[in-house]
Design an enzyme around this catalytic site. Structure first.
Site, PDB file in Angstrom:
ATOM      1  CG  ASP A  74     -45.506 112.291  16.130  1.00  0.00           C
ATOM      2  OD1 ASP A  74     -45.076 111.299  16.835  1.00  0.00           O
ATOM      3  OD2 ASP A  74     -45.424 113.770  16.228  1.00  0.00           O
ATOM      4  CD  GLU A 107     -38.337 110.786  19.361  1.00  0.00           C
ATOM      5  OE1 GLU A 107     -37.922 111.763  19.226  1.00  0.00           O
ATOM      6  OE2 GLU A 107     -38.260 110.153  17.665  1.00  0.00           O
TER       7      GLU A 107
END
Length: 324
Positions: free
Chosen positions: A46, A215
């Protein structure tokens, strides 16, 4: 969260994953470029990238939000963590007590400070919250918790994780967020505090396919359009990850966003930017920035051993992003 696989199992999964993903998206191994060359400590998950005073910063999930730095966008070193001793106690209600297992930071430099929005949650739950921390220097351990920006509970129809701060051309601050459930949302942010402004919430993208898997939103403005990058399908499964990066665009930051074919992202639309290819598995969680040599996208992808930092330049032929 990454999962480890034995080498033999990883090899089997790699072949199976590549077959399934390429069949699903109609891609060939030559469709997408491999990540550009990076070196040093590049095992990340991430990633969010920013450039401040000539230094590149990449922040990523876990270990109190790790900080990596580079002077050339190629060689990276692990500098430390935002919260080397764990975030303040208020995050524990959302993380199952673990104050260092924090996710998906978003780093930017505004008003002479580093702003880091980050997620506190547990895997598969939408009892989640997004917090803000700031620092004058960006140095490990120098961050001060500002407060909670937004939270969701198990009865909520969306999920407060994966934040991305966006400042529009008029100077208005916004935070994109969301994962699964009813998809990607946008809220207004007060620039004087960095916290939520009002109670309005805008829906930007949603899916019903693959358990509603959309997402990791990231929005950039370019040439009259807001581009909303997202990740589809499933991460965190090593070489069997099916994550892929998608995009849509809109003339308004609040939408509606549509893909290349004009399909609304709120109706499951999205144009693919990059998917699994060669030995690159599950490229997703994009972070996009404008640098002196063009547009740059950072993301993570999986190998048989870990998740790694991917960086590519982005072209805009026809007004749509493509990696090279």
């Amino acid at each position: 969260m990454s999962r480890s696989f034995g080498r033999r199992a990883a090899a089997v999964l790699a072949v199976a994953s590549a077959t399934v993903v390429l069949a699903a998206v109609g891609a060939t191994a030559a469709t997408y470029p491999n990540p550009g060359t990076v070196s040093g400590n590049v095992s990340v998950h991430d990633p969010s990238m920013a450039k401040v005073n000539g230094t590149y910063y990449v922040l990523d999930s876990h270990n109190g939000l790790e900080i990596r730095t580079s002077t050339d966008r190629t060689a990276w070193r692990l500098a430390g963590s935002v919260f080397p001793n764990g975030a303040p106690a208020e995050v524990a209600d959302y993380t199952g007590g673990d104050r260092k297992n924090l996710w998906a930071p978003d780093v930017s430099y505004r008003n002479g400070k580093f702003y880091v929005y980050y997620s506190a949650s547990t895997f598969g739950s939408n009892k989640s919250a997004i917090f803000l921390a700031t620092s004058a220097t960006g140095a490990p351990g120098s961050y001060t918790q500002v407060g909670k920006v937004i939270e969701t509970g198990t009865s909520s129809n969306y999920n407060a994780i994966d934040p991305n701060l966006v400042v529009d051309p008029n100077g208005n601050w916004w935070l994109a967020l969301g994962s699964f459930w009813s998809g990607i949302k946008l809220i207004s942010i007060n620039p004087s505090t960095g916290l939520r402004n009002g109670s309005s919430i805008h829906s930007l993208a949603t899916r019903t396919a693959n358990s509603g898997s959309v997402e990791a939103p990231y929005i950039v403005y370019r040439s009259g359009y807001y581009y909303l990058f997202t990740s589809w399908d499933f991460c965190c499964r090593g070489t069997s990850s099916t994550y892929r990066t998608m995009v849509g665009r809109s003339t308004s930051i609040t939408g509606p966003y549509v893909d290349r074919n004009g399909v609304a992202l709120t109706a499951g639309g999205g144009s693919e930017v990059v998917a699994s290819h060669d030995a690159i598995y599950g490229p997703g969680c994009p972070s996009v920035m404008f640098d002196s040599d063009g547009t740059v996208m950072a993301y993570h992808y999986y190998t048989a051993n870990d998740s790694r930092l991917g960086i590519n330049l982005v072209s805009w032929s026809g007004g749509w992003p493509a990696l090279y």
